[in-house]
Design an enzyme around this catalytic site. Structure first.
Site, PDB file in Angstrom:
ATOM      1  N   LEU A 276       0.879  -1.165   0.000  1.00  0.00           N
ATOM      2  CA  LEU A 276       0.000   0.000   0.000  1.00  0.00           C
ATOM      3  C   LEU A 276       0.915   1.213   0.000  1.00  0.00           C
ATOM      4  CD1 LEU A 276      -2.744  -0.950   2.639  1.00  0.00           C
ATOM      5  CD2 LEU A 276      -3.083  -0.674   0.171  1.00  0.00           C
ATOM      6  N   ASP A 277       0.571   2.239  -0.761  1.00  0.00           N
ATOM      7  CA  ASP A 277       1.468   3.385  -0.837  1.00  0.00           C
ATOM      8  C   ASP A 277       1.450   4.199   0.459  1.00  0.00           C
ATOM      9  OD1 ASP A 277      -0.524   5.518  -0.967  1.00  0.00           O
ATOM     10  OD2 ASP A 277      -0.934   4.858  -3.006  1.00  0.00           O
ATOM     11  N   PHE A 278       2.336   5.157   0.535  1.00  0.00           N
ATOM     12  CA  PHE A 278       2.580   5.957   1.742  1.00  0.00           C
ATOM     13  C   PHE A 278       1.306   6.559   2.313  1.00  0.00           C
ATOM     14  CE2 PHE A 278       4.055   9.938   3.809  1.00  0.00           C
ATOM     15  CZ  PHE A 278       4.976   9.403   4.697  1.00  0.00           C
TER      16      PHE A 278
END
Length: 242
Positions: A107-109
């Protein structure tokens, strides 16, 4: 030094919870791995149960029992072991009692919600395979309200900057002021896919929460918490012998 029987060194290291298969291949290239006292140069080397495998001179442990956990990822964390820019990672926030784990996908930042963790790199790779056809489901808040044509475009698949995205199912749950909450389901999960397609259509994402990864659900798991998934559930879903 290749043995006649056994398993690839990368698989042995990942099953022992030492590193992922990709990391193992890099470590071989860096000369960090020895087998029975000899430095490895080939990532395809086979080892047996009796092989003395060492990383940086330290013997690795026996393959551990495979385990998988659900983790409710917080926003503002990276799914990487080390960030050159010093930003916080999920591994900085996991409970100390967990063994070395790796994430299944990412999952991105700025995204949050369900992230699966496992101590078995081989299983992580298997769970990421496209042929599993596992649906990733998200709750997504966007600016504006997508039109019927926009939803139809997503349902048919879309191409952005020569990258083809498979069909995405989207339902508008509710709209308040200038924002809409959506339920988004997709089968591929390419890098920042949800953000990119909605940005392209003119509906920037302001919040993204993954609620399901294949058969595994976020449910009521509190933010930042980790819960182990029963081995029988993993076996039922993946047909593994764990």
């Amino acid at each position: 030094m290749t043995a006649k029987v056994g398993e690839r060194i990368a698989k042995r290291l990942s099953r022992s919870g030492v590193c992922s298969r990709r990391e193992a291949e890099r470590w071989v290239a860096e000369g960090r791995i020895t087998v029975d006292g000899e430095q490895l140069t080939e990532p395809g080397t086979l080892v047996t149960a009796s092989s003395d495998v060492r990383v940086d001179g330290q013997p690795i442990g026996l393959p551990r029992a495979t385990q998988v956990w659900r983790y409710n990822k917080l926003r503002g964390l990276l799914c990487t072991n080390i960030d050159p820019r010093g930003r916080p990672t999920i591994f900085d926030h996991l409970p100390s009692h967990l063994p070395r784990v790796m994430s299944v996908g990412r999952l991105d930042f700025d995204s949050e919600g369900l992230l699966l963790l496992t101590n078995d790199g081989e299983l992580a790779r298997q769970m990421e395979l496209p042929q599993n056809a596992w649906i990733r489901r998200y709750r997504v808040r966007v600016f504006g309200t997508p039109t019927k044509n926009a939803l139809k475009t997503l349902k048919s698949g879309i191409s952005i900057n020569t990258i083809d995205y498979a069909p995405i199912d989207t339902t508008i749950d509710n709209t308040r002021a200038s924002n809409s909450w959506l339920t988004v389901s997709l089968g591929e999960g390419k890098n920042r896919e949800v953000r990119k397609v909605f940005e392209h259509l003119g509906y920037p994402v302001s919040r993204l929460i993954r609620t399901a990864y294949g058969p595994f659900q976020l449910g009521q798991l509190p933010r930042g918490n980790v819960r182990k998934i029963a081995s029988r559930v993993i076996k039922d879903q993946l047909g593994t012998g764990i």
